[in-house]
Enzyme design. Sequence first.
Site, PDB file in Angstrom:
ATOM      1  N   TYR A  30       0.760  -1.275  -0.102  1.00 19.79           N
ATOM      2  CA  TYR A  30       0.057   0.144   0.053  1.00 19.79           C
ATOM      3  C   TYR A  30       0.954   1.133   0.108  1.00 19.79           C
ATOM      4  CZ  TYR A  30      -3.540  -3.294   1.485  1.00 19.79           C
ATOM      5  OH  TYR A  30      -4.167  -4.390   1.569  1.00 19.79           O
ATOM      6  N   LYS A  37       5.550  12.156  -1.590  1.00 21.97           N
ATOM      7  CA  LYS A  37       7.137  11.832  -1.684  1.00 21.97           C
ATOM      8  C   LYS A  37       6.873  10.229  -1.868  1.00 21.97           C
ATOM      9  CE  LYS A  37       9.412  14.992   1.477  1.00 21.97           C
ATOM     10  NZ  LYS A  37       9.947  15.245   2.801  1.00 21.97           N
ATOM     11  N   LYS A  41       8.216   7.835  -5.551  1.00 16.62           N
ATOM     12  CA  LYS A  41       8.877   6.581  -5.344  1.00 16.62           C
ATOM     13  C   LYS A  41       8.084   5.226  -6.150  1.00 16.62           C
ATOM     14  CE  LYS A  41      11.065   8.119  -1.136  1.00 16.62           C
ATOM     15  NZ  LYS A  41      11.292   7.365   0.240  1.00 16.62           N
ATOM     16  N   ARG A  90      -6.829   1.555  -4.598  1.00 22.53           N
ATOM     17  CA  ARG A  90      -7.851   1.240  -3.817  1.00 22.53           C
ATOM     18  C   ARG A  90      -8.704   2.197  -3.078  1.00 22.53           C
ATOM     19  NH1 ARG A  90      -7.493  -2.465   2.199  1.00 22.53           N
ATOM     20  NH2 ARG A  90      -6.396  -0.302   2.891  1.00 22.53           N
ATOM     21  N   GLU A 155     -13.956  -8.603   4.604  1.00 18.74           N
ATOM     22  CA  GLU A 155     -13.419  -8.114   6.044  1.00 18.74           C
ATOM     23  C   GLU A 155     -14.248  -8.175   6.870  1.00 18.74           C
ATOM     24  OE1 GLU A 155     -10.775  -4.490   5.746  1.00 18.74           O
ATOM     25  OE2 GLU A 155     -11.702  -4.487   3.478  1.00 18.74           O
ATOM     26  N   ASP A 191      -9.919  -5.849  10.248  1.00 23.05           N
ATOM     27  CA  ASP A 191     -11.362  -5.456  10.232  1.00 23.05           C
ATOM     28  C   ASP A 191     -12.302  -6.766  10.709  1.00 23.05           C
ATOM     29  OD1 ASP A 191     -11.916  -2.481   9.495  1.00 23.05           O
ATOM     30  OD2 ASP A 191     -10.309  -3.146   8.224  1.00 23.05           O
ATOM     31  N   ILE A 257       2.683  -4.117   4.637  1.00 14.79           N
ATOM     32  CA  ILE A 257       2.649  -2.578   5.194  1.00 14.79           C
ATOM     33  C   ILE A 257       3.879  -1.712   5.176  1.00 14.79           C
ATOM     34  CG2 ILE A 257       0.359  -3.050   6.312  1.00 14.79           C
ATOM     35  CD1 ILE A 257       2.009  -3.295   9.049  1.00 14.79           C
ATOM     36  N   HIS A 258       5.029  -2.693   4.833  1.00 15.29           N
ATOM     37  CA  HIS A 258       6.545  -1.956   4.997  1.00 15.29           C
ATOM     38  C   HIS A 258       7.202  -2.587   3.537  1.00 15.29           C
ATOM     39  CE1 HIS A 258      10.275  -0.358   6.299  1.00 15.29           C
ATOM     40  NE2 HIS A 258       9.632   0.492   6.749  1.00 15.29           N
ATOM     41  N   ASP A 305      -7.970 -32.068 -15.771  1.00 15.87           N
ATOM     42  CA  ASP A 305      -9.021 -31.164 -16.086  1.00 15.87           C
ATOM     43  C   ASP A 305      -8.576 -29.577 -16.218  1.00 15.87           C
ATOM     44  OD1 ASP A 305      -8.651 -30.363 -13.503  1.00 15.87           O
ATOM     45  OD2 ASP A 305     -10.489 -30.867 -12.741  1.00 15.87           O
TER      46      ASP A 305
END
Length: 324
Positions: A30, A37, A41, A90, A155, A191, A257-258, A305
């Site tokens: 995300y 900034k 990137k 999103r 969620e 969530d 997240i990082h 299949d």
Amino acid sequence: MLPKNIIRQISQFAGVRDAAKYVPRRALLYVPASNQKMLDKVPLMRADSVVLELEDGVALTAKAEARVQAAAALDKLPYHTLACQELGLRVNSVSSGLLEDDIIAVSKAEKLPHAFMIPKVDSPEDLVTIYNIFREHYGDERITNTNTRLVIWIESARALLDMPRILSSTLNLHKQAGFFKLDAVVFGSDDFCADIGATRSSHGTETLFARQKFVTCCKAFQLQAIDSVYIDIKDLDGLRRQSAEGRQWGFTGKQVIHPSQVSIVQEQFLPPKERIEWAQELVHAYSEHESLGKGAFQFRGQMIDRPLLLQALNIIQLVERVQN
């Protein structure tokens, strides 16, 4: 890294492909659209799926600015030279009451993202609202005349229990009305835990049932299943363990997240050498079988299949795209 002989052999199967290209989403990262900034990137971010974020990662007071910057980024970013495999956007959920404001703003951009990503889809009725909002502000032609995909989030307890109906309705909306094709589903663990009153832990036992039910539903509809966030960004060993567990369960990727989490997650979600060789041999055998015009097809003593063949094709395309 894969051995060079395997990389060379993969290109043999270029003529045996499903019509829709497989989009790798091993790591889904995300990027808050309120942070210019970070937006600057994006071209160098090497996560498979980089998501311009208007939802949870953006404060309510920064939503308006984030919308304007996201729309500008869609037109400014060089799609053909991005380091990622997919640029997603999103938006906010139906229940937030902010979705239409998002779509009004981003529809002003000339370009569409590779994928629109919709959080907190709780029911098929939500999909009707989503479709109507997109149709009003994008118009039928921009919706139907595009390769843009759809990714949704599950969620809540209600959404998990109603997941087969939600996925079926979303796929039917593409078939019957030409809406964006559903390609992947994401499990929103934070969530979900809040909804059921569970406490998050590093081991994730509180979501074990939900994750297994979630991945089962996704695979029943031949959709990518994206696993939950690993919340402790300093615990890289725990991240590696949970990523390997997710791949073994059938997940195709994981939210991160990082940036420090990306390389570990993407390494764990790359198929092992023996699985790649299985896919190569299966597709090669099928290609020969098809050229002879034979009927039922067996491989290593197993009847093959369409879902198994698509699995093999997806593995080949994933490795090929990653190596390229």
